[in-house]
Each structure stands twice: as structure tokens, then as C-alpha cells.
Design a protein around this motif. Structure first.
Motif, PDB file in Angstrom:
ATOM      1  N   GLY A 135       0.832  -1.196   0.000  1.00  0.00           N
ATOM      2  CA  GLY A 135       0.000   0.000   0.000  1.00  0.00           C
ATOM      3  C   GLY A 135       0.866   1.245   0.000  1.00  0.00           C
ATOM      4  N   VAL A 136       0.609   2.156   0.933  1.00  0.00           N
ATOM      5  CA  VAL A 136       1.327   3.430   1.007  1.00  0.00           C
ATOM      6  C   VAL A 136       2.643   3.251   1.761  1.00  0.00           C
ATOM      7  CG1 VAL A 136       1.199   5.782   1.943  1.00  0.00           C
ATOM      8  CG2 VAL A 136      -0.826   4.731   0.915  1.00  0.00           C
ATOM      9  N   ALA A 137       3.717   3.856   1.237  1.00  0.00           N
ATOM     10  CA  ALA A 137       5.005   3.911   1.927  1.00  0.00           C
ATOM     11  C   ALA A 137       5.491   2.541   2.398  1.00  0.00           C
ATOM     12  CB  ALA A 137       4.928   4.888   3.104  1.00  0.00           C
ATOM     13  N   ASP A 138       5.452   1.583   1.477  1.00  0.00           N
ATOM     14  CA  ASP A 138       6.010   0.241   1.742  1.00  0.00           C
ATOM     15  C   ASP A 138       5.442  -0.436   2.984  1.00  0.00           C
ATOM     16  OD1 ASP A 138       7.610   0.130  -0.491  1.00  0.00           O
ATOM     17  OD2 ASP A 138       9.313   1.107   0.500  1.00  0.00           O
ATOM     18  N   GLY A 139       4.185  -0.223   3.283  1.00  0.00           N
ATOM     19  CA  GLY A 139       3.564  -0.933   4.400  1.00  0.00           C
ATOM     20  C   GLY A 139       3.408  -0.113   5.665  1.00  0.00           C
ATOM     21  N   LEU A 140       3.825   1.155   5.610  1.00  0.00           N
ATOM     22  CA  LEU A 140       3.654   2.023   6.779  1.00  0.00           C
ATOM     23  C   LEU A 140       2.164   2.173   7.107  1.00  0.00           C
ATOM     24  CD1 LEU A 140       5.011   3.856   8.865  1.00  0.00           C
ATOM     25  CD2 LEU A 140       4.853   5.736   7.221  1.00  0.00           C
ATOM     26  N   ASP A 141       1.323   2.172   6.070  1.00  0.00           N
ATOM     27  CA  ASP A 141      -0.131   2.253   6.309  1.00  0.00           C
ATOM     28  C   ASP A 141      -0.611   1.078   7.156  1.00  0.00           C
ATOM     29  OD1 ASP A 141       0.406   0.457   4.235  1.00  0.00           O
ATOM     30  OD2 ASP A 141      -1.154   1.202   2.884  1.00  0.00           O
ATOM     31  N   ALA A 142      -0.232  -0.138   6.752  1.00  0.00           N
ATOM     32  CA  ALA A 142      -0.674  -1.334   7.472  1.00  0.00           C
ATOM     33  C   ALA A 142      -0.037  -1.407   8.863  1.00  0.00           C
ATOM     34  CB  ALA A 142      -0.321  -2.584   6.668  1.00  0.00           C
ATOM     35  N   LEU A 143       1.238  -1.003   8.963  1.00  0.00           N
ATOM     36  CA  LEU A 143       1.919  -1.011  10.269  1.00  0.00           C
ATOM     37  C   LEU A 143       1.168  -0.131  11.267  1.00  0.00           C
ATOM     38  CD1 LEU A 143       4.336  -1.620  12.155  1.00  0.00           C
ATOM     39  CD2 LEU A 143       5.529   0.278  11.078  1.00  0.00           C
ATOM     40  N   LEU A 144       0.843   1.083  10.845  1.00  0.00           N
ATOM     41  CA  LEU A 144       0.140   1.998  11.754  1.00  0.00           C
ATOM     42  C   LEU A 144      -1.263   1.477  12.067  1.00  0.00           C
ATOM     43  CD1 LEU A 144       1.281   5.453  10.353  1.00  0.00           C
ATOM     44  CD2 LEU A 144       2.054   4.304  12.432  1.00  0.00           C
ATOM     45  N   ALA A 145      -1.927   0.926  11.071  1.00  0.00           N
ATOM     46  CA  ALA A 145      -3.279   0.413  11.300  1.00  0.00           C
ATOM     47  C   ALA A 145      -3.265  -0.694  12.350  1.00  0.00           C
ATOM     48  CB  ALA A 145      -3.867  -0.109   9.988  1.00  0.00           C
ATOM     49  N   ILE A 146      -2.280  -1.580  12.279  1.00  0.00           N
ATOM     50  CA  ILE A 146      -2.264  -2.728  13.192  1.00  0.00           C
ATOM     51  C   ILE A 146      -1.772  -2.327  14.577  1.00  0.00           C
ATOM     52  CG2 ILE A 146      -1.281  -5.016  13.610  1.00  0.00           C
ATOM     53  CD1 ILE A 146      -1.296  -5.469  10.580  1.00  0.00           C
ATOM     54  N   VAL A 147      -0.747  -1.464  14.616  1.00  0.00           N
ATOM     55  CA  VAL A 147      -0.170  -1.125  15.925  1.00  0.00           C
ATOM     56  C   VAL A 147      -1.079  -0.168  16.715  1.00  0.00           C
ATOM     57  CG1 VAL A 147       1.261   0.955  15.481  1.00  0.00           C
ATOM     58  CG2 VAL A 147       2.150  -0.877  16.925  1.00  0.00           C
ATOM     59  N   GLN A 148      -1.918   0.581  16.016  1.00  0.00           N
ATOM     60  CA  GLN A 148      -2.744   1.599  16.678  1.00  0.00           C
ATOM     61  C   GLN A 148      -4.100   1.055  17.094  1.00  0.00           C
ATOM     62  OE1 GLN A 148      -1.671   4.228  17.899  1.00  0.00           O
ATOM     63  NE2 GLN A 148      -0.890   5.727  16.472  1.00  0.00           N
ATOM     64  N   MET A 149      -4.088  -0.102  17.758  1.00  0.00           N
ATOM     65  CA  MET A 149      -5.350  -0.646  18.271  1.00  0.00           C
ATOM     66  C   MET A 149      -5.855   0.225  19.420  1.00  0.00           C
ATOM     67  SD  MET A 149      -6.566  -3.210  16.679  1.00  0.00           S
ATOM     68  CE  MET A 149      -7.667  -3.989  17.867  1.00  0.00           C
ATOM     69  N   PRO A 150      -7.157   0.371  19.549  1.00  0.00           N
ATOM     70  CA  PRO A 150      -7.691   1.144  20.671  1.00  0.00           C
ATOM     71  C   PRO A 150      -7.491   0.397  21.988  1.00  0.00           C
ATOM     72  CG  PRO A 150      -9.474   0.085  19.476  1.00  0.00           C
ATOM     73  CD  PRO A 150      -8.227  -0.184  18.696  1.00  0.00           C
ATOM     74  N   LYS A 151      -7.504   1.150  23.091  1.00  0.00           N
ATOM     75  CA  LYS A 151      -7.345   0.544  24.420  1.00  0.00           C
ATOM     76  C   LYS A 151      -8.350  -0.590  24.609  1.00  0.00           C
ATOM     77  CE  LYS A 151      -7.742   4.552  26.465  1.00  0.00           C
ATOM     78  NZ  LYS A 151      -7.950   5.605  27.477  1.00  0.00           N
ATOM     79  N   GLY A 152      -7.891  -1.674  25.248  1.00  0.00           N
ATOM     80  CA  GLY A 152      -8.796  -2.760  25.594  1.00  0.00           C
ATOM     81  C   GLY A 152      -8.742  -3.951  24.669  1.00  0.00           C
TER      82      GLY A 152
END
Ligand code: RP5
Length: 169
Positions: A99-116
Motif C-alpha cells: 500500500g502506502v510507503a512500503d507498508g507504513l499504512d498497514a503497520l500503523l493500522a495494526i499497531v494503533q489498536m484502541p485501548k482494551g
């Protein structure tokens, strides 16, 4: 339980990819789990395109003996979070490039899970580390597996020490 008995039974790690195009990372995770004699399976189920099938898979996984999920996805990369939303088993997420920026999009999407609802996230495309992390989680209650992990770490260190560049150290 003997080592043989532990390994002869149910699948312990469920590897799910969002698309066939993610399969190379799943194979890397599977290879390291095979090396460590941890039973595993690979499923291809998109969180967006087959949500009912994914729910069915997660809901039956615990009864089948699965103890850890590895969920691999690119782009919006919702798969690991959706898996985590439906189970209290540990979930390791692998972001994929494409996707965008060699996977930075997916990295942020996965690491930025909401609390809980946590997902343990490894590097972009790093199926090997996902397999190792799943094995490490299982090794908390499996001393024989812990010994195999320790042996792998030792072999890794020995290989670096044996590099001709390190002669004399
Ligand atoms: C994601 O979209 C998948 O995990 C994959 O990384 C990406 C592209 O999927 P395909 O269009 O190749 O099926 O859902």
C-alpha cells in the motif's frame, strides 16, 4: 505431558492471511513453527470480504486447541484487530507492504489498536518473528518448547560468532 504428546495433538497456532497475496509471510511463520515442532495451520480469510467465515473460524478455534493467532494483512489491515475483537487468545499482527510507503499504512493500522483490544505487532512482512513470538507465548507453559527456542537463539549467536569478520573475538 511428553514432548511427543504435546506435538501430536491439535493445531496450536492459527495463521490467517487477508488474501492469497499475503501468503509468503504466512509461509515464513509456518516454517519457523515447523522448525520448532509447533503445530499450525494457514487460512485465507478476508475480514472485509468474508466476515462471517472469519467469525466462524475464530469462534471454533479455541475448541480445536488453537492457543495463539497470527493475523497478516496489508492496506487497511483490519484483520488482526478484527480477530482480536472476537477472542481473548493472543493475536500477533503482521503488516504487509503493497500500500502506502512500503507498508507504513498497514503497520500503523495494526499497531494503533484502541485501548482494551491489544494486538502484538511485528515488523512489516516479518512472518518469521511472528512465528517466533507465537512460539515464545506457547513456551510460557511448555518447557520443552522453551528449550528448543533457547537452542535456536544459541545457534543464531554461534553463527554470528563464526563469521570470518569476527575471527579472534
Ligand atoms: C488486504 O488487502 C490483504 O491483506 C492484502 O494485503 C491486500 C491486498 O489484497 P488483494 O487485493 O491482493 O486480495 O486485505
Amino acid at each position: 505431558m511428553t514432548e511427543q504428546a504435546e506435538n501430536s495433538g491439535a493445531v496450536r497456532v492459527g495463521i490467517v492471511v487477508g488474501s492469497r497475496s499475503d501468503i509468503a509471510a504466512a509461509d515464513k511463520a509456518a516454517d519457523v513453527l515447523d522448525e520448532l515442532a509447533v503445530s499450525r495451520e494457514i487460512r485465507v480469510i478476508s475480514a472485509h470480504r468474508a466476515p462471517d467465515l472469519l467469525a466462524r473460524y475464530i469462534n471454533t478455534a479455541e475448541d480445536r486447541g488453537i492457543k495463539v493467532f497470527i493475523a497478516i494483512a496489508g492496506l487497511a489491515a483490519h484483520l488482526p484487530g478484527v480477530v482480536a475483537s472476537q477472542t481473548t487468545l493472543p493475536v500477533v499482527g503482521v503488516p504487509m507492504s503493497g500500500g502506502v510507503a512500503d507498508g507504513l499504512d498497514a503497520l500503523l493500522a495494526i499497531v494503533q489498536m484502541p485501548k482494551g483490544v491489544p494486538v502484538a505487532t511485528v515488523g512489516v512482512g516479518n512472518g518469521e518473528n511472528a512465528g517466533l513470538l507465537a512460539a515464545t507465548i506457547l513456551a510460557v507453559s511448555d518447557p520443552a518448547l522453551r528449550r528448543r527456542l533457547e537452542a535456536r537463539r544459541a545457534a543464531q549467536a554461534e553463527a554470528i560468532a563464526a563469521d570470518p569478520a569476527n575471527e579472534g573475538l
